[in-house]
Scaffold this motif. Structure first.
Motif, PDB file in Angstrom:
ATOM      1  N   GLY A 119      67.263 -26.763   9.959  1.00  0.00           N
ATOM      2  CA  GLY A 119      68.204 -26.239   8.972  1.00  0.00           C
ATOM      3  C   GLY A 119      69.657 -26.542   9.238  1.00  0.00           C
ATOM      4  N   ASN A 120      69.916 -27.583  10.015  1.00  0.00           N
ATOM      5  CA  ASN A 120      71.300 -27.998  10.221  1.00  0.00           C
ATOM      6  C   ASN A 120      71.806 -28.728   8.994  1.00  0.00           C
ATOM      7  N   ILE A 121      73.000 -28.375   8.580  1.00  0.00           N
ATOM      8  CA  ILE A 121      73.676 -29.110   7.511  1.00  0.00           C
ATOM      9  C   ILE A 121      74.877 -29.745   8.191  1.00  0.00           C
ATOM     10  N   HIS A 148      64.527 -38.924   4.114  1.00  0.00           N
ATOM     11  CA  HIS A 148      65.788 -38.353   4.603  1.00  0.00           C
ATOM     12  C   HIS A 148      65.817 -38.149   6.101  1.00  0.00           C
ATOM     13  N   GLU A 149      64.787 -38.559   6.777  1.00  0.00           N
ATOM     14  CA  GLU A 149      64.683 -38.452   8.228  1.00  0.00           C
ATOM     15  C   GLU A 149      65.088 -37.068   8.726  1.00  0.00           C
ATOM     16  N   GLY A 150      66.005 -37.010   9.672  1.00  0.00           N
ATOM     17  CA  GLY A 150      66.336 -35.721  10.292  1.00  0.00           C
ATOM     18  C   GLY A 150      67.422 -34.967   9.565  1.00  0.00           C
ATOM     19  N   ALA A 151      67.663 -35.318   8.312  1.00  0.00           N
ATOM     20  CA  ALA A 151      68.793 -34.708   7.623  1.00  0.00           C
ATOM     21  C   ALA A 151      68.445 -34.246   6.224  1.00  0.00           C
ATOM     22  N   GLY A 152      67.160 -34.161   5.929  1.00  0.00           N
ATOM     23  CA  GLY A 152      66.743 -33.840   4.563  1.00  0.00           C
ATOM     24  C   GLY A 152      67.179 -32.467   4.095  1.00  0.00           C
ATOM     25  N   ILE A 153      67.272 -31.535   5.032  1.00  0.00           N
ATOM     26  CA  ILE A 153      67.710 -30.198   4.625  1.00  0.00           C
ATOM     27  C   ILE A 153      69.174 -30.296   4.172  1.00  0.00           C
ATOM     28  N   GLY A 154      69.968 -30.864   5.054  1.00  0.00           N
ATOM     29  CA  GLY A 154      71.387 -30.985   4.740  1.00  0.00           C
ATOM     30  C   GLY A 154      71.636 -31.780   3.475  1.00  0.00           C
ATOM     31  N   LEU A 155      70.872 -32.871   3.282  1.00  0.00           N
ATOM     32  CA  LEU A 155      71.157 -33.795   2.181  1.00  0.00           C
ATOM     33  C   LEU A 155      70.480 -33.411   0.871  1.00  0.00           C
ATOM     34  N   LEU A 178      54.876 -30.391  -8.558  1.00  0.00           N
ATOM     35  CA  LEU A 178      53.502 -30.393  -8.055  1.00  0.00           C
ATOM     36  C   LEU A 178      53.542 -30.530  -6.537  1.00  0.00           C
ATOM     37  N   ASP A 179      52.734 -29.747  -5.855  1.00  0.00           N
ATOM     38  CA  ASP A 179      52.605 -29.947  -4.409  1.00  0.00           C
ATOM     39  C   ASP A 179      51.156 -29.753  -4.038  1.00  0.00           C
ATOM     40  N   ARG A 180      50.694 -30.594  -3.096  1.00  0.00           N
ATOM     41  CA  ARG A 180      49.294 -30.429  -2.698  1.00  0.00           C
ATOM     42  C   ARG A 180      49.127 -29.151  -1.881  1.00  0.00           C
ATOM     43  N   GLY A 192      55.430 -28.810   3.938  1.00  0.00           N
ATOM     44  CA  GLY A 192      55.545 -30.053   4.711  1.00  0.00           C
ATOM     45  C   GLY A 192      56.618 -29.945   5.779  1.00  0.00           C
ATOM     46  N   THR A 193      57.419 -30.983   5.919  1.00  0.00           N
ATOM     47  CA  THR A 193      58.405 -31.065   6.997  1.00  0.00           C
ATOM     48  C   THR A 193      59.504 -30.016   6.868  1.00  0.00           C
ATOM     49  N   THR A 194      59.726 -29.554   5.656  1.00  0.00           N
ATOM     50  CA  THR A 194      60.799 -28.577   5.446  1.00  0.00           C
ATOM     51  C   THR A 194      60.629 -27.328   6.308  1.00  0.00           C
ATOM     52  N   SER A 195      59.380 -26.930   6.541  1.00  0.00           N
ATOM     53  CA  SER A 195      59.176 -25.736   7.374  1.00  0.00           C
ATOM     54  C   SER A 195      59.149 -26.095   8.852  1.00  0.00           C
ATOM     55  N   ALA A 228      48.216 -29.008  -5.990  1.00  0.00           N
ATOM     56  CA  ALA A 228      47.954 -30.156  -6.866  1.00  0.00           C
ATOM     57  C   ALA A 228      48.311 -31.451  -6.125  1.00  0.00           C
ATOM     58  N   ASP A 229      47.295 -32.177  -5.703  1.00  0.00           N
ATOM     59  CA  ASP A 229      47.494 -33.432  -4.972  1.00  0.00           C
ATOM     60  C   ASP A 229      47.590 -34.575  -5.985  1.00  0.00           C
ATOM     61  N   VAL A 230      48.707 -35.266  -5.993  1.00  0.00           N
ATOM     62  CA  VAL A 230      48.880 -36.375  -6.935  1.00  0.00           C
ATOM     63  C   VAL A 230      48.187 -37.612  -6.373  1.00  0.00           C
ATOM     64  N   VAL A 231      47.189 -38.111  -7.094  1.00  0.00           N
ATOM     65  CA  VAL A 231      46.411 -39.230  -6.566  1.00  0.00           C
ATOM     66  C   VAL A 231      46.718 -40.550  -7.261  1.00  0.00           C
TER      67      VAL A 231
HETATM   68  C1  LIG Z   1      61.945 -31.448  14.416  1.00  0.00           C
HETATM   69  C2  LIG Z   1      62.718 -31.644  13.164  1.00  0.00           C
HETATM   70  C3  LIG Z   1      64.003 -31.113  13.068  1.00  0.00           C
HETATM   71  C4  LIG Z   1      64.731 -31.297  11.893  1.00  0.00           C
HETATM   72  N1  LIG Z   1      65.977 -30.727  11.797  1.00  0.00           N
HETATM   73  C5  LIG Z   1      66.694 -30.898  10.655  1.00  0.00           C
HETATM   74  C6  LIG Z   1      67.969 -30.321  10.492  1.00  0.00           C
HETATM   75  O1  LIG Z   1      68.443 -29.588  11.359  1.00  0.00           O
HETATM   76  N2  LIG Z   1      68.687 -30.563   9.362  1.00  0.00           N
HETATM   77  C7  LIG Z   1      68.188 -31.349   8.372  1.00  0.00           C
HETATM   78  O2  LIG Z   1      68.882 -31.563   7.390  1.00  0.00           O
HETATM   79  N3  LIG Z   1      66.963 -31.877   8.479  1.00  0.00           N
HETATM   80  C8  LIG Z   1      66.213 -31.681   9.588  1.00  0.00           C
HETATM   81  N4  LIG Z   1      64.974 -32.245   9.713  1.00  0.00           N
HETATM   82  C9  LIG Z   1      64.509 -33.129   8.657  1.00  0.00           C
HETATM   83  C10 LIG Z   1      64.051 -32.402   7.425  1.00  0.00           C
HETATM   84  O3  LIG Z   1      63.131 -31.408   7.806  1.00  0.00           O
HETATM   85  C11 LIG Z   1      63.412 -33.378   6.449  1.00  0.00           C
HETATM   86  O4  LIG Z   1      64.265 -34.461   6.244  1.00  0.00           O
HETATM   87  C12 LIG Z   1      63.164 -32.696   5.121  1.00  0.00           C
HETATM   88  O5  LIG Z   1      62.378 -31.548   5.302  1.00  0.00           O
HETATM   89  C13 LIG Z   1      62.490 -33.573   4.140  1.00  0.00           C
HETATM   90  O6  LIG Z   1      62.252 -32.813   2.984  1.00  0.00           O
HETATM   91  P1  LIG Z   1      61.286 -33.342   1.872  1.00  0.00           P
HETATM   92  O7  LIG Z   1      61.331 -32.378   0.769  1.00  0.00           O
HETATM   93  O8  LIG Z   1      61.637 -34.757   1.596  1.00  0.00           O
HETATM   94  O9  LIG Z   1      59.856 -33.403   2.570  1.00  0.00           O
HETATM   95  P2  LIG Z   1      58.761 -32.270   2.782  1.00  0.00           P
HETATM   96  O10 LIG Z   1      59.355 -30.982   3.117  1.00  0.00           O
HETATM   97  O11 LIG Z   1      57.763 -32.819   3.716  1.00  0.00           O
HETATM   98  O12 LIG Z   1      58.141 -32.119   1.335  1.00  0.00           O
HETATM   99  C14 LIG Z   1      57.248 -33.070   0.807  1.00  0.00           C
HETATM  100  C15 LIG Z   1      56.184 -32.341   0.049  1.00  0.00           C
HETATM  101  O13 LIG Z   1      55.374 -33.298  -0.641  1.00  0.00           O
HETATM  102  C16 LIG Z   1      54.049 -32.825  -0.701  1.00  0.00           C
HETATM  103  N5  LIG Z   1      53.137 -33.926  -0.959  1.00  0.00           N
HETATM  104  C17 LIG Z   1      52.863 -34.989  -0.166  1.00  0.00           C
HETATM  105  N6  LIG Z   1      51.950 -35.793  -0.768  1.00  0.00           N
HETATM  106  C18 LIG Z   1      51.647 -35.219  -1.962  1.00  0.00           C
HETATM  107  C19 LIG Z   1      50.760 -35.567  -3.032  1.00  0.00           C
HETATM  108  N7  LIG Z   1      50.029 -36.678  -3.002  1.00  0.00           N
HETATM  109  N8  LIG Z   1      50.685 -34.756  -4.113  1.00  0.00           N
HETATM  110  C20 LIG Z   1      51.422 -33.609  -4.165  1.00  0.00           C
HETATM  111  N9  LIG Z   1      52.269 -33.252  -3.173  1.00  0.00           N
HETATM  112  C21 LIG Z   1      52.389 -34.037  -2.097  1.00  0.00           C
HETATM  113  C22 LIG Z   1      53.868 -32.188   0.655  1.00  0.00           C
HETATM  114  O14 LIG Z   1      52.826 -31.233   0.632  1.00  0.00           O
HETATM  115  C23 LIG Z   1      55.239 -31.563   0.936  1.00  0.00           C
HETATM  116  O15 LIG Z   1      55.287 -30.198   0.578  1.00  0.00           O
HETATM  117  C24 LIG Z   1      64.194 -32.050  10.840  1.00  0.00           C
HETATM  118  C25 LIG Z   1      62.903 -32.533  10.935  1.00  0.00           C
HETATM  119  C26 LIG Z   1      62.162 -32.335  12.084  1.00  0.00           C
HETATM  120  C27 LIG Z   1      60.771 -32.864  12.169  1.00  0.00           C
END
Ligand SMILES: Cc1cc2nc3c(=O)[nH]c(=O)nc-3n(C[C@H](O)[C@H](O)[C@H](O)COP(=O)(O)OP(=O)(O)OC[C@H]3O[C@@H](n4cnc5c(N)ncnc54)[C@H](O)[C@@H]3O)c2cc1C
Ligand code: FES
Lengths: 482, 87, 385
Positions: C45-47, C340-347, C30-32, C38-41, C167-170
């Motif tokens: 994309g560094n791993i 996952h802070e700045g490493a979520g893509i990689g991790l 489910l994603d809203r 979210g942050t993924t875009s 779909a926003d999970v509330v």
């Molecule tokens: C500038 C910048 C550079 C980065 N560079 C790198 C990099 O080089 N390498 C790397 O590994 N990482 C990098 N990162 C970090 C990485 O982007 C994140 O750690 C990662 O995207 C987190 O993924 P996620 O799936 O946890 O979060 P998200 O991609 O944010 O996904 C969370 C999803 O949850 C959904 N959501 C939220 N609340 C609800 C709700 N109530 N109901 C339904 N859906 C909901 C959102 O819509 C979203 O789609 C960078 C981040 C930034 C900001």
């Protein structure tokens, strides 16, 4: 100009077109603040009163002269008057006109905003970063042609309608000799008339909509007789020059190898789809197509100004009765608030200025301006309703037709992202296909991609950087500050 | 009349014209090829929005021909792809 | 067979769905918004293994690196734009080189390949002259995050997973024993599940509260600069040694140390700043200028190169800078996979496997492997509170 040279409490106007110039002139008449007008172009005038760059050597007999362009412009008297008021302000040390200054971003700051521009007056490779403080900011950034892809639209010699006109107004070049003009909207008429007057053979104006749509808008038309007269003037020119105007017709393809050599035009059926049995091929040397205009919203979106939709559903800046946006200290005037032509832009610019100097809402001039704005807005809305993009605009697209010109993304790739990968708006298509990620940042293909995704004009793209600038220029800001 | 160089030819222009307008006036409609497919491109929007008209001016790649003002002695060259030589 | 709801279709949610569906679970994502909205875009994309010091995060990075290569095998490297390009960390001064060398030595003892480079210009000819030295990390890779998330989610869908966008999970739905049995969306729909995975990234704190097991996840803003397209001029990920200090720093202020890299599309990415300013979306021109000046200092040719775009994102971080992955001890049926802070893509793919292990009680990881990640369990926040 270094930051410290500017009075800290000035008004900064972005855009020296009709709205920006009118705003500046009224501010100089009514107020006592310092006024700075910035424009990316090489002179004042904007798209409407576009002029050749001022000659480097005024004795050069071959130089282009604005007066030579007289026949191409409407209401040049207003332009001359507004510009001379700005010049008087400059001479009196109360105003500054910074041309070749492209604002790349605006940021809220203590007591107003900081306007960041790149000064390109030094020529390629000599750009400079410039910053101005604004107590009040006016966004008068205008609009640009709205384009839709069709097979062959990326051939050299195929331009936007506005592009053809800009060449004429600023360069005294009539592309041709044989030229086809297409798309929709009253703007196609002056483009064709201007070209015909300069000796081009306009093989036709291909207007997608039917003039009968205007019959539903008689009230707005009756209230705006000057608009009618203006249109009649262009129509008379076209008649005199024997330029055929074909309605319910569109250019569906441009042909050629290294440059455009011919177009295919087709009649549209009652539901707005081109009819294959009406295809007709016409030899041409140049083509200009325009589907109306897109307001330039980059600065407003970056600042978080509230937006609203115009009669065609296009997002525009939302303003109050003084042209103030939802952000304090920021007004907007002209096409950024909805495409509606120069007269409307002038009225809005004046109103914005009166709002900034704190004019009374009840004085006659303000009331008159408000009435004028309302009347012209009603006309603009009528125009949007009379000139929609036809439902079948994309019928002719082939899977290999380029949609994003910069990144060379084809219609097939865009359609795949939508149909197979679930993209529902331009942003998602961009991330899956790169359409809109190139040099123009989706300014050209964005509307088409949005339409293909079925979204129409949803929320506009966010562009924190509204014009490219060399990294070294940005970096130099840092070394200066340190 | 003033002129600038475009690759190996001399292009006359009228003071006030852009590089793009001067080229078009000489019947030259394209001065760049695209990065991926090598397609020819020239002016499209004419007002600095589309970046289709990119050209190398005095050695600086990716200048918009529709905006850069023609000046005497300017050195304008066709731009292939990104305008930067690959390493 | 168990039904698992994954909240969030970012890279982490997509990886969880991918691993869970591979292990036979019935998955609903489910994603809203939409996939990767979210942050993924918003990331690069560094791993990377190069920026991590020995510990649980480095272990997860190494697990994920192998997992990325497997995902690349399965879905096609082209589809993900996965490239094993390697990273080069450069040091400007002898002091910085000393610090870098001892950091690399510790990494080597944890199994990372780190090669000393006397003249970084032999690897990257356009670097400025006069750098003190550097370290090459051949294991660093790159992926296009949106394409990767979309491809993993599509692969899960081919195995029967469902994806509901918008779909926003509330809220959570619980039974009498307090066990989570499903979630409720803003449309009022209840979706039943044996397990719920909180993969809501930067919004993970909010979702965790809604589901009754709060974990602290905060936003850390970052800007990225994107240039005009160029021919390949930068081959590796190149960054300066100060980056290493910034990543693990917990200071509140701004930190910038740029990472420069080329992309498949020809653009060069320059990222990224790190600031804790909440969800403030305004452009900070000083931050962007600092990144530009650092990048041009490393690669002088960039001075003339045009900046086309700046974008920003909010990295999800936990106060101790480690992601939170595993079952919530307070709410049976709730699992966290965020922060996952700045490493979520990689991790991401390692996280997916770890989550499949926790949710399905076994799954793809051997117990001794899973045991390396106890530092990431949510328990650490529960004990604190
Ligand atoms: C500038 C910048 C550079 C980065 N560079 C790198 C990099 O080089 N390498 C790397 O590994 N990482 C990098 N990162 C970090 C990485 O982007 C994140 O750690 C990662 O995207 C987190 O993924 P996620 O799936 O946890 O979060 P998200 O991609 O944010 O996904 C969370 C999803 O949850 C959904 N959501 C939220 N609340 C609800 C709700 N109530 N109901 C339904 N859906 C909901 C959102 O819509 C979203 O789609 C960078 C981040 C930034 C900001
Ligand atoms: S023609 Fe569009 S930018 Fe020059």
């Amino acid at each position: 100009m270094p930051l410290s040279d500017l009075p800290p409490d000035g008004v900064v106007i972005v855009g020296a077109g009709p709205a920006g110039l009118a705003c500046a002139a009224t501010l100089l008449d009514q107020g006592d603040t310092f006024v700075t007008v910035l424009d990316a172009g090489s002179g004042a005038g904007g798209q409407y009163w576009r002029q050749p760059a001022p000659p480097a050597d005024s004795s050069d007999p071959g130089a282009l002269r604005p007066d030579a362009m007289r026949g191409l412009h409407h209401d040049l008297g207003t332009f001359a008057e507004l510009r001379s008021r700005l010049e008087a302000g400059q001479a009196a040390g109360r105003a500054s006109l910074l041309t070749d200054h492209h604002v790349w971003t605006v940021v809220a700051a203590e007591g107003g905003h900081v306007v960041h521009a790149v000064d390109r007056s030094g020529g390629p490779g000599r750009e400079r970063a410039v910053e101005l403080r604004a107590r009040h900011l006016v966004i008068a950034t205008g609009a640009h042609d709205r384009s839709l892809p069709f097979p062959g639209w990326d051939l050299p010699g195929v331009l936007t309608a506005g592009g053809l006109q800009a060449l004429l107004k600023a360069g005294d070049v009539a592309l041709g000799p044989r030229v086809a003009v297409g798309g929709t909207g009253p703007f196609l008429l002056p483009v064709a008339a201007g070209l015909a007057d300069r000796g081009a053979t306009v093989v036709g104006v291909f207007e997608a909509n039917s003039p009968t749509r205007w019959l539903r808008e008689l009230r707005a038309v009756a209230a705006n007789r000057t608009k009618l007269a203006e249109g009649a003037g262009y129509a008379a020119t076209l008649l005199r020059r024997r330029v055929p105007v074909r309605t319910r017709t569109m250019i569906v393809e441009a042909h050629g190898r290294e440059r455009v050599e011919a177009v295919t035009v087709a009649r549209l059926d009652a539901s707005g789809h081109p009819r294959r049995d009406t295809h007709r091929r016409i030899e041409v040397d140049a083509v200009g197509v325009g589907w109306g205009f897109s307001p330039q919203l980059d600065l407003a979106v970056t600042l978080g100004c509230a937006l609203t939709a115009d009669a065609s559903g296009t997002p525009v800046v939302q303003v109050d009765e003084w042209q103030r946006t939802s952000r304090s200290g920021v007004s907007a005037a002209g096409e950024a608030c909805g495409v509606g032509g120069a007269a409307l832009a002038v009225a809005e610019g004046r109103l914005a200025a009166r709002g900034i100097v704190g004019a009374s809402a009840s004085d006659a001039e303000t009331a008159g301006l408000r009435e004028e704005v309302a009347r012209l807005r009603a006309f603009a809305a009528a125009m949007h309703r009379a000139h929609p993009v036809p439902a079948g605009w994309a019928d002719a697209l082939r899977s290999e037709t380029v949609v994003c010109r910069c990144e060379e993304v084809s219609a097939g790739t865009v359609r795949h992202a939508i149909a197979e990968r679930g993209a529902t708006d331009a942003r998602q298509v961009k991330q899956l296909t790169r359409a809109g990620m190139g040099w123009c940042q989706g300014r050209v293909c964005g509307h088409a991609v949005e339409l293909l995704a079925g979204g129409g004009s949803g929320s506009p793209a966010e562009r924190l950087v509204s014009t490219p600038l060399p990294l070294g220029v940005l970096a130099s800001r840092k070394s200066r500050a340190m | 009349m003033s002129t600038f160089r475009f690759d190996d030819v001399s292009i006359p222009f009228r003071d006030g014209q852009s590089v793009g307008a001067a080229l078009v006036a000489q019947g030259i409609l394209s001065w760049r090829t695209t990065r991926l497919e090598g397609r020819p491109r020239g002016l499209f929007c004419g007002i600095g929005i589309c970046f289709d008209c990119l050209v190398t001016v005095d050695g600086v790649p990716s200048q918009r021909a529709c905006l850069v003002r023609a000046r005497d002695g300017l050195d304008v060259t066709t731009q292939e792809g990104s305008g930067y030589a690959a390493e | 067979m168990s039904a698992v709801v994954v909240v969030g279709a970012g890279i982490v949610g997509a990886a969880c769905a991918h691993s869970l569906s591979a292990a036979g679970a019935e998955v609903i994502v489910l994603d809203r918004g939409s996939v990767a909205s979210g942050t993924t875009s918003r990331g690069e994309g560094n791993i990377l293994v190069s920026d991590k010091e020995p510990g649980a995060e480095l272990e997860l990075a190494r697990l994920s690196r192998d997992a990325w290569l497997e995902v690349g095998e399965e879905l096609g490297r082209e589809t993900l734009e996965l490239e094993e390009k390697g990273g080069v960390v450069v040091a400007a001064s002898p002091e910085a080189l000393d610090a870098l060398s001892s950091f690399a030595a510790a990494q080597r003892s944890a199994g990372v390949t780190a090669l000393d480079v006397a003249e970084p210009r032999e690897l990257e000819p356009h670097l400025r002259a006069g750098l003190a030295g550097g370290v090459l990390y051949p294991e660093d890779m790159q992926v296009q995050p949106v394409l990767a998330a979309a491809a993993m989610l599509e692969a899960a869908q081919r195995r029967g997973a469902r994806f509901v966008a918008g779909a926003d999970v509330v809220a959570g739905v619980r039974d009498a024993s307090g066990r989570l049995t499903g979630v409720r969306t803003s449309a009022g729909e209840v979706i039943g599940a044996d397990a719920v995975v909180n993969a809501a990234g930067t919004w993970g704190a909010q979702v965790s509260e809604r589901l009754g097991g709060p974990v602290p996840v905060l936003p850390r803003r970052g800007f990225i600069l994107v240039t005009e397209p160029l021919p390949p001029m930068v081959r590796h990920k190149v960054y300066s040694a100060d980056y290493v200090a910034n990543v693990s720093s917990s200071e509140a202020g701004l930190e910038t140390s740029c990472v420069v890299e080329g992309t498949r599309g020809g653009t060069i990415l320059i990222g990224a700043s790190r600031e804790r300013v909440g969800f403030d979306t305004t452009l900070d021109v000083d931050v962007v200028s600092t990144l530009a000046s650092q990048a041009t200092a490393l690669f002088p040719f960039l001075e003339r190169v045009n900046l086309l775009r700046v974008y920003r994102g909010f990295r999800p971080y936990c106060p101790d800078h480690l992601p939170v992955i595993g079952p919530d001890p307070r709410v049976p049926g709730l699992f966290h996979a965020c922060g996952h802070e700045g490493a979520g893509i990689g991790l991401a793919p390692g996280t997916g496997r770890l989550i499949a292990h926790h949710v399905l009680g076994g799954g793809p990881l051997a117990p001794e492997v899973a045991a390396r990640f106890t530092a990431l369990l949510p328990d650490r926040f529960v004990q604190e509170a």
